[in-house]
Design an enzyme around this catalytic site. Structure first.
Site, short mmCIF file in Angstrom:
data_model
loop_
_atom_site.label_atom_id
_atom_site.label_comp_id
_atom_site.label_asym_id
_atom_site.label_seq_id
_atom_site.Cartn_x
_atom_site.Cartn_y
_atom_site.Cartn_z
N TYR A 74 -83.29 66.93 22.60
CA TYR A 74 -82.77 67.79 21.74
C TYR A 74 -82.70 68.12 20.36
CZ TYR A 74 -78.74 71.11 20.19
OH TYR A 74 -78.51 72.09 19.69
N ASP A 77 -86.30 62.20 15.46
CA ASP A 77 -85.22 62.88 14.82
C ASP A 77 -83.87 61.95 15.29
OD1 ASP A 77 -82.88 64.63 15.01
OD2 ASP A 77 -83.55 66.36 15.96
N LYS A 80 -74.82 63.84 11.70
CA LYS A 80 -73.34 63.18 12.81
C LYS A 80 -73.19 62.01 12.14
CE LYS A 80 -75.18 65.59 17.25
NZ LYS A 80 -75.90 65.69 17.85
C1 PLP Z 1 -76.84 66.41 17.76
C2 PLP Z 1 -78.28 66.36 17.59
C3 PLP Z 1 -79.34 67.93 16.65
C4 PLP Z 1 -77.96 69.19 16.29
O1 PLP Z 1 -77.94 68.86 15.36
P1 PLP Z 1 -76.29 69.47 15.59
O2 PLP Z 1 -75.13 68.92 14.04
O3 PLP Z 1 -75.26 70.08 16.67
O4 PLP Z 1 -76.78 71.26 14.77
C5 PLP Z 1 -80.40 67.63 16.67
N1 PLP Z 1 -81.42 66.68 17.03
C6 PLP Z 1 -80.31 65.59 18.06
C7 PLP Z 1 -81.21 64.28 18.27
C8 PLP Z 1 -79.20 65.89 18.23
O5 PLP Z 1 -78.55 65.08 18.69
#
Ligand code: PLP
Length: 428
Positions: free
Chosen positions: A144, A238, A266
């Protein structure tokens, strides 16, 4: 456990907000039941509006590595608030947090802040395309990368949970440059390169956390690096979830593979909305206003969010032993679950990376999304409900990662294991 007020609040919220929530995974759809409305957090605990207390293994889906209401983060935020909420002009805190992250991540020479992980990844992809002059990107099923159009293809937890691999409203034209490969399968990536006229980048969660916890093999990441180099494509890690969660210095430090760009989010916001992308100086130089690739944000680098991020990341940097301590705790939790499951003949796969933990109700090892999908989601739903009833708040989907914070004590871990033992013993 009495959750009357939460149930009433959810009925009302559904009248006002689609599905009653502002982010789909909060709705408890995949496990049934109704979401709890939270009144406050206290260290390692969440307290709902019926005054029930839960050990919190969600931690706002990752950011709260110091638990709720950490004193130094709270004070930093209050202090920043008193100087003004936003200026739309540079502040010293932005350079401080930039300097701090650059000093911790070897691969990051320059960085830009945004307000969410979605924005960070979307911008990093645009930058990779601008830098290489190519359109195609390779992503992995089950990973994701936020909800931007081009990346909402086979995107793990949310999609898996709701059975909609991609979303209505995303024109097929917008995803035709997104090539899909299988996690931990280098042949599938090779195939993408063969099929493509030109790959701008490969984007991967090096420690996947959005199909449950599924780390990439070291060897696989090394092969990805080689493939990207052979084809002049960029490699993007990511680490919005795994960054400052799996370890201090990034997945690159534990896997030995260096990406060209990294996306963060995060934890680097300490609970406030922050995302970031950074990497090689020559690539970052393509970004507006230094270069031509446009990217902007009214609240980017917001001083209150920067203050929370600075407090959070500097505390991690100043306590290098912290990850080891928390990993031991996470491993104890997973070992406890594994032993209890084994004692009752329940198939359970467990894994830990730093403060991240994951468990699948499955007899088979999980190395990719297809493996993950073989899990017994009905058993997970029962387990989730029973744990909640016992006062333990786990993510409401089989395909999510759990988190340990500094406020998650050994006692809480032992109590959690004891609760799981009871539930496994009472299985059908
Ligand atoms: C949470 C997440 C996102 C998206 O971040 P948001 O702040 O929710 O837009 C993108 N990549 C990874 C790996 C994530 O865990």
């Amino acid at each position: 456990m009495n959750t009357q007020h939460s149930q009433e609040a959810f009925i009302q919220a559904q009248e006002l907000i689609p599905g009653g929530v502002n982010s789909p995974v909060r709705a408890f759809k995949s496990v049934g039941g109704t979401p709890l409305f939270i009144a406050r957090g206290e260290g390692g605990y969440l307290v709902d509006i019926d005054d029930n207390k839960y050990v919190d293994y969600v931690q706002s889906w990752g950011p709260l590595i110091f638990g709720h209401r950490d004193e130094s983060i709270e004070n930093a935020v209050i202090d920043a608030v008193k100087h003004g909420l936003s200026f739309g002009a540079p502040t010293l805190a932005e350079s401080e947090l930039a300097q701090l992250i650059i000093s911790i991540y070897d691969s990051i020479e320059k960085i830009r802040f945004v307000s969410s992980g979605t924005e960070a990844v979307m911008s990093a992809i645009r930058l990779a395309r601008g830098f290489t002059g190519r359109d195609d990107i390779v992503k992995f099923t089950g990973c994701y990368h936020g909800h931007s159009d081009a990346l909402l293809v086979q995107a793990g937890s949310g999609a898996a949970t709701f059975g909609t691999p991609s979303s209505p409203g995303v024109p097929a034209d917008f995803t035709k440059h997104t090539l899909l490969a299988e996690y931990n399968n280098i042949e599938s990536v090779r195939q993408c390169f063969t099929d493509s006229q030109g790959v701008a980048c490969v984007i991967i969660e090096p420690i996947a956390g959005n199909m449950g916890l599924v780390p990439a093999d070291k060897e696989f990441l090394a092969q990805l690096r080689t493939l990207c180099d052979e084809h002049g494509a960029l490699l993007i890690f990511d680490e919005v979830m795994s960054g400052f969660r799996a370890c201090l210095h990034g997945a690159e430090s534990i896997t030995g593979t260096t990406p060209d760009l990294v996306t963060l989010g995060k934890v680097i916001g300490g609970g406030m909305p922050v995302g970031a992308f950074g990497g090689r100086r020559d690539i970052m130089a393509m970004l507006s206003p230094e270069g031509g690739v446009y990217q902007a944000g009214t609240l980017s680098g917001n001083p209150v969010a920067m203050a929370a991020g600075l407090a959070s990341v500097s505390k991690l940097r100043n306590n290098p032993k912290l990850f080891g301590v928390l990993e031991t705790r996470a491993k104890r939790l997973m070992q406890g679950f594994a032993d209890a499951a084994k004692a009752h003949n329940i198939g359970l796969q467990t894994d830990v990376r730093g403060t991240m933990f994951g468990f699948f109700f499955s007899d088979d090892e999980v190395h990719n999304f297809a493996n993950a999908l073989k899990s017994d989601t009905a058993r997970f739903a029962k387990f989730h409900a029973a744990m909640l009833d016992a006062g333990f708040y786990f993510a409401c989907s089989q395909f999510e990662t759990g988190f340990i914070s500094t406020a998650t004590t050994d006692t809480m871990i032992e109590e959690t294991i004891a609760a799981a033992q009871k539930i496994f013993a009472a299985k059908d």
